[in-house]
Design an enzyme around this catalytic site. Structure first.
Site, mmCIF file in Angstrom:
data_model
loop_
_atom_site.group_PDB
_atom_site.id
_atom_site.type_symbol
_atom_site.label_atom_id
_atom_site.label_comp_id
_atom_site.label_asym_id
_atom_site.label_seq_id
_atom_site.Cartn_x
_atom_site.Cartn_y
_atom_site.Cartn_z
ATOM 1 N N LYS A 107 5.220 -2.358 -1.066
ATOM 2 C CA LYS A 107 4.714 -2.544 -2.428
ATOM 3 C C LYS A 107 5.662 -1.984 -3.483
ATOM 4 O O LYS A 107 5.485 -2.244 -4.671
ATOM 5 C CB LYS A 107 3.328 -1.916 -2.555
ATOM 6 C CG LYS A 107 2.285 -2.655 -1.718
ATOM 7 C CD LYS A 107 0.889 -2.099 -1.920
ATOM 8 C CE LYS A 107 -0.140 -2.878 -1.144
ATOM 9 N NZ LYS A 107 -0.180 -2.498 0.280
HETATM 10 C C1 LIG Z 1 -0.764 -3.490 1.179
HETATM 11 C C2 LIG Z 1 -0.303 -3.422 2.602
HETATM 12 C C3 LIG Z 1 -0.499 -4.491 3.512
HETATM 13 C C4 LIG Z 1 -1.250 -5.759 3.127
HETATM 14 O O1 LIG Z 1 -0.552 -6.528 2.194
HETATM 15 P P1 LIG Z 1 -1.331 -7.660 1.339
HETATM 16 O O2 LIG Z 1 -0.332 -8.184 0.399
HETATM 17 O O3 LIG Z 1 -2.472 -6.967 0.676
HETATM 18 O O4 LIG Z 1 -1.811 -8.673 2.334
HETATM 19 C C5 LIG Z 1 0.025 -4.389 4.785
HETATM 20 N N1 LIG Z 1 0.666 -3.265 5.182
HETATM 21 C C6 LIG Z 1 0.850 -2.210 4.363
HETATM 22 C C7 LIG Z 1 1.552 -1.012 4.882
HETATM 23 C C8 LIG Z 1 0.386 -2.249 3.050
HETATM 24 O O5 LIG Z 1 0.556 -1.186 2.250
#
Ligand SMILES: *Cc1c(COP(=O)(O)O)cnc(C)c1O
Length: 435
Positions: A107
């Site tokens: 993210k």
């Molecule tokens: C947010 C997250 C996900 C899921 O991603 P999405 O875009 O919400 O499907 C998977 N793994 C980790 C480590 C995350 O922080």
């Protein structure tokens, strides 16, 4: 470029408005009016370009009409001060490591890009924006670190008291400056409800500019397409780019939706695998054609504990609501905590690669489903040290080294404000402190 709402009952808006509003007024998600194709010549020589250079070309396709080239280049290069390497795990399976950013989770790219884009739009004018974000751990740290020190923007991170790991908590509560952490005496659902209520509240809306930094925001989710182009380029360097299958550990489906955008822009991905934990709403949809959201359950892959994935509306929109069309590009898998533990231990002992619980779901699906002649990439979405407790329970104590970046956060002092779950308290707090 204009952005329309997936609910299609409000007029299109500019990129700036789509980013500062987050969600459309009819509660739909914003979508770009066009998905620009990248030229064949780009793909012919893509392996000669760095992650940053590739991302700039992709960013131009999305944002080139709204932001002058030199500014956009600075935005992209400033966002991506880290790499996204591909690591062989075994046979024809590769891990695309998305955790080399400041908070060690994927993210970071969206968080940093959104912060810089919003900062760019606000530069030199008197507007002030307040970003509200509810987090169960990873989103808060990526967004807070992305926005740290950006003029004209304050960030409020709402998180459930006692329900995030100490490492996660330290990554956003110790920052200070324009980042305020609100420790809510409730659950993640309470935090999300408070944020949603704030966006609907007329008193707040009349006094403050509020936006969301969840993956509903186009500035957060579109840049995630960069990763997929880089995966292709790094495989092409090895001559392995044909028949590419990408497995994505999914919760809100922002990451996977960005991959679908990449494919629509011409990136030759053969097919996708959507890996769920026990929160298998999309898995069930793929099996049955029926989308039935339900309350989330807690798992060891907690960033995927989502009972009503917000970006699913974007997937339906991309494929005109056709179940058949969606099934032709992706296949679903779902795993229990026991299965996640088992595969994590197996890959660690047999292949000497340490997965995190999220990446483990995607790896397992890929290992099961990859066919003859296909090459598989799974997205390793977080560094295993972000989930030290869980991972050490599986592979044994002392086996997860703490990266320098995380160790630094642990030294900081927690600066949170405690609040109840009552909206009145939250509203009062914002009215007294926010600009
Ligand atoms: C947010 C997250 C996900 C899921 O991603 P999405 O875009 O919400 O499907 C998977 N793994 C980790 C480590 C995350 O922080």
């Amino acid at each position: 470029m204009q952005y329309y709402s997936t609910n299609k009952s409000v007029p299109e808006v500019s990129l700036k408005l789509a980013v500062t509003k987050g969600l459309a007024d009819d509660k739909g998600l914003f979508m770009p009016e066009r998905i620009n194709q990248l030229p064949a010549s780009f793909f012919e020589t893509i392996e000669q370009l760095s992650f940053q250079e590739i991302s700039f070309e992709v960013a131009k396709a999305f944002f080139g009409e709204d932001i002058p080239e030199a500014d956009l280049k600075a935005l992209v290069f400033d966002t991506l001060q880290f790499d996204c390497p591909i690591v062989p795990v075994h046979d024809n399976i590769y891990s695309l490591e998305l955790f080399h950013g400041p908070t060690l989770a994927f993210k970071d790219v969206g968080g940093r890009f959104m912060a810089r884009l919003l900062g760019y739009f606000l530069k030199g004018n008197k507007e002030h924006v307040n970003v509200l974000v509810a987090t169960s751990g990873d989103t808060g740290s990526a967004v807070a670190n992305g926005f740290l020190g950006v003029p004209g923007i304050d960030v409020y991170v709402l998180y459930p008291k006692g329900l995030v790991s100490e490492i996660q908590e330290k990554q956003f509560t110790t920052l200070g400056q324009n980042i305020t952490s609100l420790e809510i005496d409730g659950t993640f659902d309470d935090c999300q409800r408070l944020v949603k209520s704030a966006f609907m509240d007329e008193t707040l809306k009349s006094k403050l500019t509020l936006t969301s930094a969840n993956s509903i925001n186009v500035a957060r989710f579109l840049p995630q397409a960069f990763y997929y182009f880089n995966a292709y380029a790094r495989l092409k360097e090895k001559g392995l780019q044909d028949e590419l299958v990408v497995a994505v550990p999914s919760g809100n489906f922002g990451n996977l939706t960005a991959g679908l955008f990449a494919q629509k822009m011409g990136l030759p991905i053969k097919r996708f695998i959507a890996a769920n934990n026990e929160n298998d709403i999309v898995y069930q949809y793929l099996q049955t054609g029926e989308y039935k959201p339900r309350p989330s359950v807690a798992t060891i892959a907690n960033a995927m504990d989502v009972g009503d994935p917000s970006n699913f509306a974007r997937i339906l929109d991309l494929f005109d609501n056709s179940h058949e069309a969606i099934c032709s590009v992706m296949k679903g898998f779902r795993y229990s905590d026991a299965e996640i533990r088992e595969v994590l231990l197996k890959v660690y002992t047999e292949k000497n690669y340490l997965l995190d619980p999220h990446g483990a779901c995607a790896y397992k699906a890929l290992a099961k489903d990859l066919g003859e002649g296909e090459v598989g990439v799974f997205l390793e979405t977080a560094h295993p040290a972000k989930f030290t407790e869980t991972v050490e329970q599986i592979i044994g104590k002392g086996n997860v080294p703490l990266p320098e970046k995380l160790a630094e956060f642990m030294k900081g002092e927690k600066l949170s404000v405690e609040l109840s779950t009552s909206f009145d308290d939250f509203q009062k707090f914002l009215l007294e402190t926010a600009k």
